[in-house]
Design an enzyme around this catalytic site. Structure first.
Site, PDB file in Angstrom:
ATOM      1  CB  ALA A  17      61.093  22.926 -10.015  1.00 55.85           C
ATOM      2  CB  CYS A  18      56.522  25.241  -8.844  1.00 54.83           C
ATOM      3  SG  CYS A  18      55.332  26.555  -8.999  1.00 54.83           S
ATOM      4  N   PRO A  19      57.100  26.494 -11.966  1.00 57.26           N
ATOM      5  CG  PRO A  19      56.553  28.213 -13.479  1.00 57.26           C
ATOM      6  CD  PRO A  19      57.701  27.648 -12.677  1.00 57.26           C
TER       7      PRO A  19
END
Lengths: 80, 380
Positions: A17-19
């Site tokens: 998932a981001c980041p």
């Protein structure tokens, strides 16, 4: 064009998932020599925005973004 | 024949798992059909979140550790030793004391290691609060700090305690205000990506708070080198920043053990994010900071993941199909000053809802810190 890019390094960040993907890329860029082509594989659509933004900020070059069935490949060439 | 479950690492994940396994498998352990071995390279467990308070003189490092033997049932075979090698084909670990130990199920709870030496100049030029010596040295430095530029720089991501850099920044702001020194001190917080925190909702929440409290925010700031003599940070983006006191969240590393065993290229164990089973070996699990899962490296993750793995292993031992699944549950308190806090709770793919900070939540955090050892014993 994308079909002809052969990366020196591939970073598989699919599922992160981001980041995560951007941080994975930053880590690889830090260790790479100038002129290294890195393929970042990401399934997080946010990467399509934050990766080009950072690449520009850091003065590297985004060569291409290629959409696959369930992930994207972003090709980055280091300039320094 | 006795089925042996070996846990490597006596941090939060390791001791919670040892407790949960002995609880779930009590009849099998009593009859000698199962044994649980916990291996750690020291006698003690360290409760790292307590180090956040040390620089402000609110806690002492001696409060942050307990003997592991006091945290686990007698039925657990606890060994102070160091695992030097894992052979997943032969299902055997090699010990520093000599010899080896075979396993039927292996759980790696080896945590994360600080690697400040990976950033040139950071060891000489920076402080941190991620270990006992670092936290004590920072306390001495802060006690004498009267004016200048404090820079809190998140240098390594991922890092343990994801909220701690934000907490430290808001705490040092409040601490200096209460001591009448804030007007003479500039505070800057830096973060590697384009916002103040990896989690969008925390970034959106803290950015206006930084503005209100006159904390400078620098993003896309990836420290490449620290010049300890000139007291300057240099970044991959070509920026430079002068500092008088640098609090740098150091780069973290996984374990060589993991890399050499072929369980994960970067030293974090590649696992299925729900079952926590290693992707590259049979009968191997990873929990806590050692596991490469898309959530924070936080104690709460180790705690909840240990519950899932205990349930899965217990099912497996009994010949049942394991169904327990980890949903990425993460809970973190966030101090917003010296006497107020908030907390966040989220799981895989979800963003936390931010709550208004309050004194009762701060007291809850302090209360939890005191009762943490009940968590380590698997009681809460």
């Amino acid at each position: 064009m994308s079909e002809s890019i052969s990366p020196d390094v591939t970073v598989d960040s699919r599922g992160a998932a981001c980041p995560g993907p951007l941080m994975d890329l930053i880590g690889k860029v830090q260790d790479a020599d100038p002129g290294t082509v890195i393929e970042l594989q990401t399934s997080d659509s946010g990467s399509k925005g934050d990766v080009p933004e950072w690449v520009e900020e850091a003065g590297h070059e985004l060569l291409d973004t290629v959409e696959h069935d369930d992930y994207w490949s972003l090709y980055v060439e280091t300039t320094k | 024949m006795t089925e042996r479950i070996v846990i490597v690492g006596g941090g939060t994940g390791g001791t919670v798992l040892a407790n949960r396994l002995t609880e779930r498998l009590e009849p099998e352990i009593d009859s000698g059909d199962v044994e649980v071995v916990l291996i750690n390279d020291g006698e003690k467990q360290f409760y790292k979140p307590a180090y956040l308070y040390v620089p402000f003189g609110k806690k002492d490092v001696s409060e942050a550790s307990k003997p592991i033997r006091d945290l686990i049932p007698r039925a657990v075979d606890f060994r102070v030793d160091r695992v030097e090698r894992v052979d997943t084909d032969r299902k055997r670990v090699t010990l520093a004391s000599g010899g080896g130990l075979s396993y039927d199920q292996l759980v790696l709870a080896t945590g994360a290691n600080l690697a400040p030496e990976n950033t040139p100049g950071l060891v000489e030029g920076g402080h941190h609060f991620y270990g006992p010596e670092g936290a004590e040295a920072l306390r001495e430095e802060l006690a004498e700090f009267r004016e200048g530029h404090i820079v809190l720089s998140v240098i390594g991501v991922p890092h343990m305690c994801p909220a701690a850099p934000v907490e430290f920044t808001l705490m040092v702001d409040d601490w200096l205000r209460k001591r009448g020194l804030r007007e003479d001190v500039e505070i800057t917080y830096t973060y590697p990506i384009q916002r103040a925190h990896g989690l969008q909702s925390i970034a959106d929440w803290v950015t206006p708070i930084f503005e209100e409290r006159d904390v400078n925010l620098e993003t896309f700031f990836n420290v490449q080198e620290v010049d300890p003599d000139a007291q300057v940070l240099e970044t991959m983006e070509g920026k430079e920043m002068e500092y008088d006191l640098l609090v740098g969240i150091p780069p973290h590393e996984g374990s060589d053990l993991v890399r050499e065993a072929g369980l994960g290229d970067d030293g974090w164990v590649a696992v299925d994010q729900h079952t926590l089973e290693a992707e590259h070996a049979e009968d191997v699990y990873a929990i806590g900071d050692a596991a490469d899962i898309p959530t924070s490296k936080a104690g709460s993750v180790a705690h909840y993941a240990a519950g899932t793995v205990a349930a899965r292993i217990a099912s497996d031992v009994r010949g049942e199909i394991p169904t327990a699944s980890f949903d990425g549950k993460t809970v973190c308190f966030i101090e917003t000053g010296m006497d107020e806090a908030t907390f966040v709770s989220f799981d895989y793919g979800s963003e936390p809802t931010m709550r208004e900070p309050s004194k009762p939540i701060h007291w809850s955090k302090l209360g939890y810190n005191e009762s943490y050892w009940l968590t380590a014993r698997g009681l809460i």
